[in-house]
Write a protein that holds these residues in place. Structure first.
Motif, PDB file in Angstrom:
ATOM      1  N   LEU A 137       0.854  -1.181   0.000  1.00  0.00           N
ATOM      2  CA  LEU A 137       0.000   0.000   0.000  1.00  0.00           C
ATOM      3  C   LEU A 137       0.887   1.227   0.000  1.00  0.00           C
ATOM      4  N   ARG A 138       0.340   2.309  -0.517  1.00  0.00           N
ATOM      5  CA  ARG A 138       1.068   3.572  -0.565  1.00  0.00           C
ATOM      6  C   ARG A 138       0.213   4.641   0.093  1.00  0.00           C
ATOM      7  N   LEU A 139       0.727   5.215   1.174  1.00  0.00           N
ATOM      8  CA  LEU A 139       0.039   6.288   1.881  1.00  0.00           C
ATOM      9  C   LEU A 139       0.643   7.625   1.495  1.00  0.00           C
ATOM     10  N   ALA A 161      11.079   2.694  12.384  1.00  0.00           N
ATOM     11  CA  ALA A 161      10.933   1.736  13.473  1.00  0.00           C
ATOM     12  C   ALA A 161      11.564   0.419  13.033  1.00  0.00           C
ATOM     13  N   ASP A 162      12.153  -0.298  13.978  1.00  0.00           N
ATOM     14  CA  ASP A 162      12.801  -1.564  13.645  1.00  0.00           C
ATOM     15  C   ASP A 162      11.837  -2.535  12.970  1.00  0.00           C
ATOM     16  N   SER A 163      10.582  -2.474  13.360  1.00  0.00           N
ATOM     17  CA  SER A 163       9.591  -3.426  12.857  1.00  0.00           C
ATOM     18  C   SER A 163       9.276  -3.237  11.376  1.00  0.00           C
ATOM     19  N   VAL A 164       9.639  -2.088  10.806  1.00  0.00           N
ATOM     20  CA  VAL A 164       9.304  -1.836   9.404  1.00  0.00           C
ATOM     21  C   VAL A 164      10.523  -1.654   8.520  1.00  0.00           C
ATOM     22  N   LYS A 165      11.701  -1.671   9.099  1.00  0.00           N
ATOM     23  CA  LYS A 165      12.921  -1.483   8.306  1.00  0.00           C
ATOM     24  C   LYS A 165      13.022  -2.547   7.218  1.00  0.00           C
ATOM     25  N   GLY A 166      13.366  -2.102   6.020  1.00  0.00           N
ATOM     26  CA  GLY A 166      13.484  -3.013   4.892  1.00  0.00           C
ATOM     27  C   GLY A 166      12.174  -3.276   4.184  1.00  0.00           C
ATOM     28  N   ARG A 167      11.052  -2.858   4.776  1.00  0.00           N
ATOM     29  CA  ARG A 167       9.744  -3.082   4.145  1.00  0.00           C
ATOM     30  C   ARG A 167       9.059  -1.768   3.777  1.00  0.00           C
ATOM     31  N   PHE A 168       9.237  -0.754   4.603  1.00  0.00           N
ATOM     32  CA  PHE A 168       8.597   0.544   4.374  1.00  0.00           C
ATOM     33  C   PHE A 168       9.639   1.555   3.910  1.00  0.00           C
ATOM     34  N   THR A 169       9.206   2.464   3.060  1.00  0.00           N
ATOM     35  CA  THR A 169      10.066   3.545   2.598  1.00  0.00           C
ATOM     36  C   THR A 169       9.313   4.856   2.675  1.00  0.00           C
ATOM     37  N   ASN A 193       5.573  -2.208   1.795  1.00  0.00           N
ATOM     38  CA  ASN A 193       5.656  -3.480   1.077  1.00  0.00           C
ATOM     39  C   ASN A 193       5.733  -4.633   2.063  1.00  0.00           C
ATOM     40  N   SER A 194       5.503  -5.826   1.558  1.00  0.00           N
ATOM     41  CA  SER A 194       5.564  -7.039   2.392  1.00  0.00           C
ATOM     42  C   SER A 194       4.762  -6.863   3.673  1.00  0.00           C
ATOM     43  N   LEU A 195       3.563  -6.373   3.533  1.00  0.00           N
ATOM     44  CA  LEU A 195       2.735  -6.074   4.699  1.00  0.00           C
ATOM     45  C   LEU A 195       2.367  -7.326   5.475  1.00  0.00           C
ATOM     46  N   LYS A 196       2.286  -7.147   6.784  1.00  0.00           N
ATOM     47  CA  LYS A 196       1.968  -8.239   7.705  1.00  0.00           C
ATOM     48  C   LYS A 196       0.697  -7.886   8.467  1.00  0.00           C
ATOM     49  N   PRO A 197      -0.005  -8.879   8.987  1.00  0.00           N
ATOM     50  CA  PRO A 197      -1.207  -8.582   9.780  1.00  0.00           C
ATOM     51  C   PRO A 197      -0.925  -7.623  10.936  1.00  0.00           C
ATOM     52  N   GLU A 198       0.249  -7.693  11.513  1.00  0.00           N
ATOM     53  CA  GLU A 198       0.579  -6.799  12.629  1.00  0.00           C
ATOM     54  C   GLU A 198       0.801  -5.352  12.198  1.00  0.00           C
ATOM     55  N   ASP A 199       0.794  -5.084  10.908  1.00  0.00           N
ATOM     56  CA  ASP A 199       0.843  -3.703  10.421  1.00  0.00           C
ATOM     57  C   ASP A 199      -0.540  -3.050  10.423  1.00  0.00           C
TER      58      ASP A 199
END
Length: 119
Positions: free
Chosen positions: A18-20, A60-68, A83-89
């Motif tokens: 998704l793109r916000l 945040a460490d939890s999104v590094k490498g997935r969010f830009t 990218n590579s979204l997880k349910p915990e997002d």
């Protein structure tokens, strides 16, 4: 006064993207920083990513490498590519305008946009 308008939330399957976007208008300081926070029921709002007017970023460490996070200074717009979204997002995502770096939340918030990651 500053207005922040978010867009781009929605429902996506795990592994999807998704793109916000957040568009700022009004009396915006020339030197500023913008950040994305998220919040789930019963939890504190947490900083996901931030970027300053010089292009420095933090995540945040939890999104590094997935969010830009990126910004278009001429348009006063900040974008969060997820990218590579997880349910915990899954959360309500809020845009914030700050002036400090390392980023600290300022007084202005957007209305929030719901992101749901579910199959």
């Amino acid at each position: 006064q500053v207005q922040l308008a978010e867009s781009g939330g929605g429902l996506v399957q795990p592994g999807g993207s998704l793109r916000l976007s957040c568009a700022a208008s009004g009396s915006i300081p020339r030197i500023n920083a913008m950040g994305w926070y998220r919040q789930t029921p019963g939890k504190q709002r947490e900083l996901v990513a931030a970027i300053n007017s010089g292009g420095n970023t933090n995540y945040a460490d939890s999104v590094k490498g997935r969010f830009t996070i990126s910004r278009e200074n001429a348009k006063n717009t900040v974008v969060l590519q997820m990218n590579s979204l997880k349910p915990e997002d899954t959360a309500v995502y809020y845009c914030n305008l700050g002036t400090a770096w390392p980023f600290r939340a300022g007084a202005y918030w957007g209305q929030g946009t719901q992101v749901t990651v579910s199959s």
